[in-house]
Design an enzyme around this catalytic site. Structure first.
Site, PDB file in Angstrom:
ATOM      1  CB  ALA A   1      -0.917  -0.002   1.217  1.00 17.02           C
TER       2      ALA A   1
ATOM      3  CB  VAL B   1       2.918   1.626  -4.414  1.00 15.31           C
ATOM      4  CG1 VAL B   1       2.912   2.199  -5.821  1.00 15.31           C
ATOM      5  CG2 VAL B   1       4.119   0.707  -4.212  1.00 15.31           C
ATOM      6  CG  ASP B   2      -2.517   2.708  -3.749  1.00 12.01           C
ATOM      7  OD1 ASP B   2      -2.219   2.896  -4.944  1.00 12.01           O
ATOM      8  OD2 ASP B   2      -3.355   1.870  -3.380  1.00 12.01           O
ATOM      9  CG  LEU B   3      -0.575   5.841   1.944  1.00 12.05           C
ATOM     10  CD1 LEU B   3      -1.546   4.871   1.325  1.00 12.05           C
ATOM     11  CD2 LEU B   3      -0.224   5.406   3.339  1.00 12.05           C
TER      12      LEU B   3
ATOM     13  CB  ALA C   1      -1.793   9.720  -1.760  1.00 13.55           C
TER      14      ALA C   1
END
Lengths: 409, 401
Positions: free
Chosen positions: A177, A179-181, A184
């Site tokens: 996760a 990578v998503d943060l 973001a």
């Protein structure tokens, strides 16, 4: 000079995000003082509201109540929630009225989704001429793969990060996760740059964000290296191309490891003293960076012979006191045990109406004059009244009509 | 020429390697005027590489070239009075100071936040250190390897191993540095926005440890409050994740039921996952391991790029695990014009990674290649800071630049 104004005070964000990569972006803006309104369809809520309780003794996992998942609660602090059925023209009409009183719009739906709902940048700037819109998608809004779906793990793979992560003698592995943060965070940066430009010129704009490109931008030296020398960067585990020791070492117990990285000769001499073998610093096998790297395997064995029968946290303290870069390989449980994080206020405590007190990880920075009281992630529709009546100014008759049509909850 | 987003923001960078330099590269590629201050020996990133085939050379390190685009570069020896004085004049000139020097290096020169804000009351001072400026571990050394593991990310990697006896690992590349740079750029730019409205200076304290921690926020909270047990050895069978193909690896994700149904169709509806039961996430979670061999056997018959496109056409998320040349050759990046050509006097023209944000009004761009060591000494000290020819000569004679 007005003191202690929050950096984004007075900025409002209409947040059409879900899952991880979008919501964390708007949460960061909220932590900087923006007012963030999270818009969800009550018939199609954020996926993080749909997790399951695990592990359980029961054979079938139990669905989590909609306000209680830790993904939802960790990624949506400091927001207000409004529910709107965006699949109806009435719903998007209300959403546009929210946009008309906002500064920033963010979504991370499939590329083109906002357009299909009649909320493209062109439409939104008709209701707010200087609006800043960021659409974050897997591969970006244009190009042959614009409709391809993806998740953090997949973006890490395509972007080039997974191939160089893993043991050299084993398969590559994707990250998680984070990578998503990361994406973001990058998206929040682009929004702030657009906001700065708007403050200077009055001009808004559209930002097309690609999450695979977000990964690749953090591998710049690796791609440029290949461009210059034609050598494909490969996996190195915990090793470094020049430094040694640079590895994880087993400590006493089950799955207890410490990380140690030694860069200079001085540091190596300190290490040799701490493990009771000061002579190693004069040993010709380890005398300088190049020879240590050449004899890395032997060096790793010597260090692990010493660490593996000692307590991890004790060894880390010994190393750090000797001026070395050492750290435990912490897991998500023992991170709360670190007094350093508590003393720095890295955790924030929120009072959740359904779950009680939660100690969660706060913003990733400390900023003077920007202390903000962190609010729990909003309950589904918690701020419907505030948003629909106060902000947008819907009349009682309009509200009743929308409720009848199930556009609002 | 279009206006750049951050035109008019003046930045002084006192930083090495990745985190601080990447932070100010992000600002510089958007139009901020960034002056990078190096010691006369230069940023150590110049020694690190990767290098061209011609071998190590301080002006040819890809790590340095990538992270320092669009900046001007000066050298300063801060231990010489004239050099230290020049730094103070730069601080008065700047809107932003990015400090990525070792913990307390500036403080030991009597340039802590208080002294800096006396010199320039509206400055944004961003400090980037391994563990932050306060707390019992402030001052402890840390870098890529130690901080990834300290922040609890390393312990989850390699994802889905079966052997807990093998050590956890770090992610490849400069994960801590880049993420630290990103986070610092967000906080810094936000503070600049506030500065423009109120004239208020701010100190931003970035702890790289907490940058990594923040990215693990979901697994950390899940472990504490909801009995999840995140580990590199999974406590439940994999939903899919990485799989081997005929010619490499892919990552596949089918979190929702309709994804799995589509994937089953893509595989030709094999008998071993037939039936309604398989269409439920709960059932799959418990039974995926029963069909692991069949699934993996099917995937090993596929070609990694071919399956990427075939799956996408059916709405299934699959990504090939790409090497550097595969990323550079990817049709999607090319179609979006992601890579950008940069011509550098020492290494010539090459494609650089671009920016994941395409901004309609103010696109990012490389405004100049990374500076040669001390390239802009005269320009910066004489033109920006108003040094006379005599004063500039004094800087040189004192060994300050």
């Amino acid at each position: 000079m007005e003191k202690n104004q929050l950096p984004l005070e007075g900025i409002r964000v209409a947040d059409f995000c879900w899952v991880y990569a979008g919501p964390y972006c708007t949460m960061l803006l909220g932590c900087l003082g923006a007012e963030v309104i999270k818009v969800e369809g009550h018939k199609r809520t954020d996926l993080t509201r749909h997790s399951v309780i695990w592990p359980l003794e029961d054979p079938a996992p139990t669905p989590m109540p909609v306000n209680q998942s830790m993904a939802l609660n960790s990624l949506n602090l400091n927001k207000k929630s409004v529910t709107l059925d965006l699949s109806t023209p009435e719903g998007t009409a209300v959403a546009k009225r929210l946009v008309a009183v906002s500064d920033i719009v963010v979504d991370n739906m499939r590329a083109g989704s906002m357009k299909r709902m009649g909320m493209s940048y062109e439409e939104l700037r008709k209701v707010k001429s200087d609006i800043i819109v960021l659409s974050s998608s897997s591969r970006g809004q244009g190009g042959p793969q614009k409709d391809y779906a993806g998740y953090a793990t997949i973006h890490h793979a395509i972007g080039g990060g997974a191939y160089i992560t893993g043991y050299p003698d084993d398969a590559p592995c994707h990250s998680l996760a984070d990578v998503d943060l990361m994406n973001a965070t990058t998206a929040a940066y682009a929004i702030l740059a657009a906001l700065y430009h708007r403050e200077q010129t009055g001009e808004g704009q559209f930002i097309d964000f690609s999450q695979i490109e977000g990964v690749t931008s953090l591998l710049g030296e690796s791609l440029l290296g290949y461009e210059m020398n034609g050598e494909i960067p490969e996996r190195m585990g915990n090793a470094h191309p020049q430094y040694a020791p640079h590895n994880l070492y087993r400590c006493w117990g089950v799955d207890r490891w410490l990380a140690l990285e030694v860069h200079s000769d001085e540091e190596f001499a300190s290490l040799a003293r701490v493990i009771g073998q000061p002579g190693l610093a004069e040993d010709s096998r380890f005398a300088d960076m190049a020879s240590r790297k050449k004899n890395e395997a032997a060096l790793n064995q010597i260090i692990e012979e010493w660490t593996h029968e000692r307590d991890r946290d004790w060894v880390v303290d010994e190393f750090c006191q000797a001026g070395l870069a050492a750290a435990p390989s912490r897991n998500g449980h023992d991170i709360y045990a670190d007094p350093h994080l508590h003393e720095r206020g890295a955790f924030v405590t929120v009072d959740h109406p359904e779950l009680g007190e939660l100690e969660l990880v706060g913003a990733p920075w400390k900023m003077s004059g920007a202390d903000i009281e962190i609010q729990h992630a909003p309950l589904l529709g918690e701020h419907n009244d505030y948003v629909l009546r106060e902000l947008i100014g819907l009349s009682e008759a309009e509200l009743a009509d929308l409720r009848k049509k199930e556009v609002i909850m | 020429m279009t206006r750049l987003a951050l035109e008019g923001i003046k930045v002084v960078e006192l930083a090495t390697m990745v985190a601080g330099p990447y932070c100010s590269k992000m600002l510089a590629d958007m139009g901020a005027d960034v002056i990078k201050v190096e010691s006369p020996k230069g940023d150590p990133a110049r020694q690190v590489g990767p290098f061209p085939k011609s071998g190590p050379h301080p002006e040819r390190s890809a790590l340095f070239l990538y992270n320092n685009t669009s900046k001007r570069g000066v050298t300063l020896n801060l231990d010489v009075a004239e050099g230290f004085d020049a730094l103070k004049r730069l601080i008065k000139w700047a809107d932003v100071l990015i400090d990525g020097l070792p913990f307390q290096r500036l403080k030991n020169l009597e340039l802590d936040w208080e002294a800096i804000s006396l010199l320039n009351p509206s400055i944004v001072y961003t400090s980037i250190t391994p563990y932050g400026l306060t707390g019992p571990r402030a001052g402890v050394k840390g870098d890529e390897l130690t901080l990834i593991h300290a922040g609890s990310l390393g312990n989850l990697l390699p994802t889905r191993v079966e052997n807990i006896d093998r050590a956890p690992i770090k992610t490849g590349g400069y994960f801590v540095g880049y993420h630290g740079g990103l986070t610092a750029a967000v906080a810094t730019l936000a503070a600049v926005l506030g500065q423009r409205t109120t004239g208020q200076g701010r100190a931003v304290d970035i702890s790289l440890y907490e940058v990594i921690l923040a990215m693990q926020r979901v697994s950390i909270a899940g472990n504490r409050y909801q009995r999840s047990n995140w580990s590199r050895v999974p406590d439940r069978p994999p939903a899919m994740g990485r799989m081997e193909t005929k010619d490499g690896y892919v990552v596949i994700g089918t979190p929702e039921d309709h994804h799995f149904i589509a994937f089953r169709e893509l595989m030709g509806n094999p008998e071993w996952i037939a039936g309604k039961d398989w269409e439920s996430l709960a059932y799959r979670t418990h039974h995926m391991m029963d069909v692991k061999n069949e699934l993996e056997g099917w995937m090993r018959q596929q070609n990694k790029h071919d399956i990427h496109h075939r799956a996408a056409k059916m709405g299934i998320a699959v990504g090939p695990i790409n090497t550097a040349p595969e990323v550079l050759a990817d049709e999607q990046y090319a179609a979006r014009g992601y890579f950008t050509d940069v011509d550098h006097p020492e290494v010539g023209k090459h494609r650089y990674a671009g920016w994941p944000y395409q901004m309609s009004a103010t696109p990012a761009q490389v405004n100049r290649p990374a500076p040669l060591l001390g390239q802009h000494n005269q320009e910066v000290f004489c033109n920006e800071l108003g040094y006379s020819a005599e004063e500039f000569k004094q800087l040189q004679l004192a060994g300050a630049i």
